[in-house]
Scaffold this motif. Structure first.
Motif, PDB file in Angstrom:
ATOM      1  N   GLU A   1       6.780  21.420  62.971  1.00  0.00           N
ATOM      2  CA  GLU A   1       5.710  21.064  62.038  1.00  0.00           C
ATOM      3  C   GLU A   1       4.437  21.843  62.334  1.00  0.00           C
ATOM      4  N   VAL A   2       3.860  22.387  61.268  1.00  0.00           N
ATOM      5  CA  VAL A   2       2.549  23.020  61.343  1.00  0.00           C
ATOM      6  C   VAL A   2       1.583  22.104  60.603  1.00  0.00           C
ATOM      7  N   VAL A   3       0.466  21.787  61.250  1.00  0.00           N
ATOM      8  CA  VAL A   3      -0.434  20.762  60.729  1.00  0.00           C
ATOM      9  C   VAL A   3      -1.880  21.265  60.685  1.00  0.00           C
ATOM     10  N   LEU A   4      -2.583  20.914  59.612  1.00  0.00           N
ATOM     11  CA  LEU A   4      -4.030  21.083  59.552  1.00  0.00           C
ATOM     12  C   LEU A   4      -4.628  19.774  60.043  1.00  0.00           C
ATOM     13  N   TYR A   5      -5.400  19.847  61.132  1.00  0.00           N
ATOM     14  CA  TYR A   5      -6.018  18.654  61.705  1.00  0.00           C
ATOM     15  C   TYR A   5      -7.513  18.634  61.440  1.00  0.00           C
ATOM     16  N   LYS A   6      -8.031  17.424  61.313  1.00  0.00           N
ATOM     17  CA  LYS A   6      -9.468  17.157  61.217  1.00  0.00           C
ATOM     18  C   LYS A   6      -9.862  16.446  62.505  1.00  0.00           C
ATOM     19  N   THR A   7     -10.981  16.848  63.105  1.00  0.00           N
ATOM     20  CA  THR A   7     -11.451  16.232  64.341  1.00  0.00           C
ATOM     21  C   THR A   7     -12.361  15.049  64.033  1.00  0.00           C
ATOM     22  N   ASN A   8     -12.029  13.891  64.612  1.00  0.00           N
ATOM     23  CA  ASN A   8     -12.856  12.681  64.517  1.00  0.00           C
ATOM     24  C   ASN A   8     -13.272  12.303  65.935  1.00  0.00           C
ATOM     25  N   LEU A   9     -14.430  12.743  66.355  1.00  0.00           N
ATOM     26  CA  LEU A   9     -14.849  12.554  67.747  1.00  0.00           C
ATOM     27  C   LEU A   9     -14.971  11.093  68.153  1.00  0.00           C
ATOM     28  N   GLU A  10     -15.235  10.211  67.203  1.00  0.00           N
ATOM     29  CA  GLU A  10     -15.443   8.806  67.539  1.00  0.00           C
ATOM     30  C   GLU A  10     -14.153   7.993  67.577  1.00  0.00           C
ATOM     31  N   LYS A  11     -13.008   8.607  67.263  1.00  0.00           N
ATOM     32  CA  LYS A  11     -11.741   7.875  67.207  1.00  0.00           C
ATOM     33  C   LYS A  11     -10.789   8.319  68.318  1.00  0.00           C
ATOM     34  N   ILE A  12      -9.798   7.453  68.594  1.00  0.00           N
ATOM     35  CA  ILE A  12      -8.705   7.795  69.502  1.00  0.00           C
ATOM     36  C   ILE A  12      -7.418   7.367  68.808  1.00  0.00           C
TER      37      ILE A  12
END
Length: 187
Positions: free
Chosen positions: A162-173
């Protein structure tokens, strides 16, 4: 801080769990300030940074076209490494055994992102999985990378599928949220 995006090879959940479990035995030998949450393990192909919606949509379209005929293949973890100062490394990572199919896949994604209008890093692709950041111990001893390598005796092989475009959410885990996912063709 603005939201950042990046294209990456996703790792299967079971692989990430196994990696995390094997790392448990060596964490005490590597005093890094921040350890990556295990669900966030991945291999970055192209870091986009903050991005306009139109460019993101274009990259999704072009990456999808570029990799539509690519097939699943196997990867193997090989060892441990660091980036940054020899005495106080900035990044601690797991290495992936050299694989021409991985290099080709990254190149296809990278070129599609360039055609989408993104300005990308020009350093050569060095496939790795970031495990931790910011060394806090005394002078780092590079012999430890072999001495405490949990992947020497217990080889981890996993499918690249799988190739994925990720978005960074610094406040989440976990902090990386999938925005677009492309599955490679199964053998």
């Amino acid at each position: 801080m603005s939201t950042h995006y990046f294209w990456a090879l996703a790792l299967p959940k079971s692989t990430k769990q196994t990696m995390h479990s094997q790392l448990g035995d060596v964490v005490e030998h590597f005093p890094f300030k921040r350890w990556v949450y295990w669900e966030d393990y991945h291999i970055t192909f192209a870091f986009l940074g903050s991005a306009e919606e139109q460019k993101l949509r274009r990259s999704i379209e072009l990456v999808g076209e570029a990799i539509e005929n690519e097939r699943t293949f196997l990867l193997n973890l090989q060892g441990l490494g660091v980036f940054g100062s020899k005495k106080s490394p900035r990044i601690f990572w797991a290495s992936v055994k050299k694989n021409d199919k991985l290099m080709n896949l990254q190149s296809l994604v990278f070129k599609a992102c360039l055609r989408s209008g993104f300005t990308l890093e020009s350093r050569p692709f060095a496939p790795h999985i970031t495990l931790a950041r910011n060394w806090t111990g005394d002078d780092f001893d590079h012999n430890w990378l072999d001495t405490y390598n949990p992947y020497q005796e217990k080889l981890i092989s996993f499918p690249a599928n799988e190739v994925v475009l990720y978005k960074t959410n610094l406040e989440k885990i976990p902090k990386y949220e999938p925005i677009a996912t492309f599955s490679l063709i199964s053998e």
